[in-house]
Design an enzyme around this catalytic site. Structure first.
Site, mmCIF file in Angstrom:
data_model
loop_
_atom_site.group_PDB
_atom_site.id
_atom_site.type_symbol
_atom_site.label_atom_id
_atom_site.label_comp_id
_atom_site.label_asym_id
_atom_site.label_seq_id
_atom_site.Cartn_x
_atom_site.Cartn_y
_atom_site.Cartn_z
ATOM 1 N N GLY A 81 0.807 -1.217 0.000
ATOM 2 C CA GLY A 81 0.000 0.000 0.000
ATOM 3 C C GLY A 81 0.837 1.261 0.000
ATOM 4 N N SER A 82 1.704 1.411 -1.012
ATOM 5 C CA SER A 82 2.717 2.470 -0.937
ATOM 6 C C SER A 82 2.722 3.428 -2.119
ATOM 7 C CB SER A 82 4.105 1.837 -0.789
ATOM 8 O OG SER A 82 4.296 0.775 -1.700
ATOM 9 N N THR A 83 1.580 3.612 -2.766
ATOM 10 C CA THR A 83 1.537 4.556 -3.880
ATOM 11 C C THR A 83 1.270 5.978 -3.409
ATOM 12 O OG1 THR A 83 -0.811 4.072 -4.268
ATOM 13 C CG2 THR A 83 0.804 2.810 -5.551
ATOM 14 N N TYR A 105 -12.447 -0.145 12.179
ATOM 15 C CA TYR A 105 -11.044 0.175 11.941
ATOM 16 C C TYR A 105 -10.198 -0.161 13.166
ATOM 17 C CZ TYR A 105 -6.881 3.102 11.250
ATOM 18 O OH TYR A 105 -5.578 3.565 11.140
ATOM 19 N N GLY A 117 0.649 8.565 0.574
ATOM 20 C CA GLY A 117 0.553 8.632 2.025
ATOM 21 C C GLY A 117 1.765 8.091 2.765
ATOM 22 N N ILE A 118 1.489 7.451 3.900
ATOM 23 C CA ILE A 118 2.559 6.944 4.761
ATOM 24 C C ILE A 118 3.398 5.900 4.034
ATOM 25 C CG2 ILE A 118 3.059 5.648 6.870
ATOM 26 C CD1 ILE A 118 0.569 6.964 8.115
ATOM 27 N N GLY A 119 2.746 5.003 3.312
ATOM 28 C CA GLY A 119 3.480 3.958 2.601
ATOM 29 C C GLY A 119 4.467 4.526 1.603
#
Length: 261
Positions: free
Chosen positions: A14-16, A154, A18-20
């Site tokens: 999940g790194s496209t 969540y 934000g934090i990733g």
């Protein structure tokens, strides 16, 4: 500080954005070989292109896969091969009344917030143990400790992820492999920024004013955390320098949690 990540191979789910994305950028800047991931080919290609621009000559590639899907995850793992560092970052979050969260929503949250990390760790931990070195890092949240009433699905699934991390660490006893979680606080990621701008536009408000009003009163830093600030702690945990930290949940929450541990 040299984090001694040069030559290490890092996979960030999940790194496209934000934090990733910030984690991938931080590891790449330290000389690691980085593989990014997202659900769509175009977004993965865009992320790789941006990372190459920020770190010319850096070794970065990407694999598209929806990690909520077991079949796609298996294909990703086949293409990925072994890595030195696994960063379990992929996750979902939103605000919803508990009564409105149906079984399908719960299943979707569990698949991505818990099972994606289960599937990735199950394949990648064993080779790390065999070679005697590796890192698995979960990008978690303070909501796993203090579960919000309007984000129960969540918080509950991230609490399960925290338990998974702690249990996996016990499998690394006496090795050079570590498993840890970073408990992030309210972060001004791309998704949060887009939401703030959308709400501000709908109510004819200044986005910066709205952003300031959303800072939680319990925050000690009295601002949103930047993705790069979470990434700095993740990069440290990915490095050989963090060898004495294992089975831990480290806070980068801006002080929103009222506890001392």
């Amino acid at each position: 500080m040299d984090l001694e990540l040069a030559g290490r191979r890092v996979f960030v789910s999940g790194s496209t954005q934000g934090i990733g994305y910030a984690v991938a950028e931080a590891c790449l800047a330290e000389g690691a070989s980085v593989v990014v991931n997202g659900r769509g080919e175009r977004r993965v290609a865009d992320a790789v292109e941006r990372l190459r621009a920020s770190a010319p000559g850096g070794d970065v590639s990407g694999i598209a896969a929806d990690l909520a899907d077991a079949v796609q995850t298996r294909s990703l793992l086949d293409a990925l091969g072994e890595v030195d560092v696994l960063i379990n970052n992929a996750g979902l979050f939103d605000v919803a009344p508990f009564a409105d969260i149906d079984d399908e929503d719960w299943s979707r949250y569990f698949e991505i917030n818990v099972m994606s990390s289960v599937r990735l760790s199950r394949r990648l931990l064993e080779p790390m143990l065999e070679k005697g070195w590796g890192r698995i890092i979960f990008v978690g949240t303070e909501s796993a400790i203090d579960v919000p009433g309007d984000m129960i699905h969540y918080g509950a699934t991230k609490a399960a992820s925290l338990a998974l991390s702690n249990g996996l660490a016990k499998l690394t006893r006496g090795t050079g492999v570590t498993v840890n979680t970073v408990l992030g606080g309210p972060t001004y990621s791309d998704g949060v920024a887009a939401t703030v701008e959308q709400i501000a536009s709908a109510h004819s408000m200044d986005p910066d004013e709205l952003k300031s009003s959303l800072v939680r009163s319990s925050s000690l830093i009295q601002r949103f955390i930047e993705p790069s600030e979470i990434a700095s702690l993740v990069a440290y945990l990915a490095s050989p320098l963090s060898s004495a930290t294992n089975g831990a949940a480290l806070r980068a929450d801006g002080g929103v949690l009222p506890t001392v541990s």
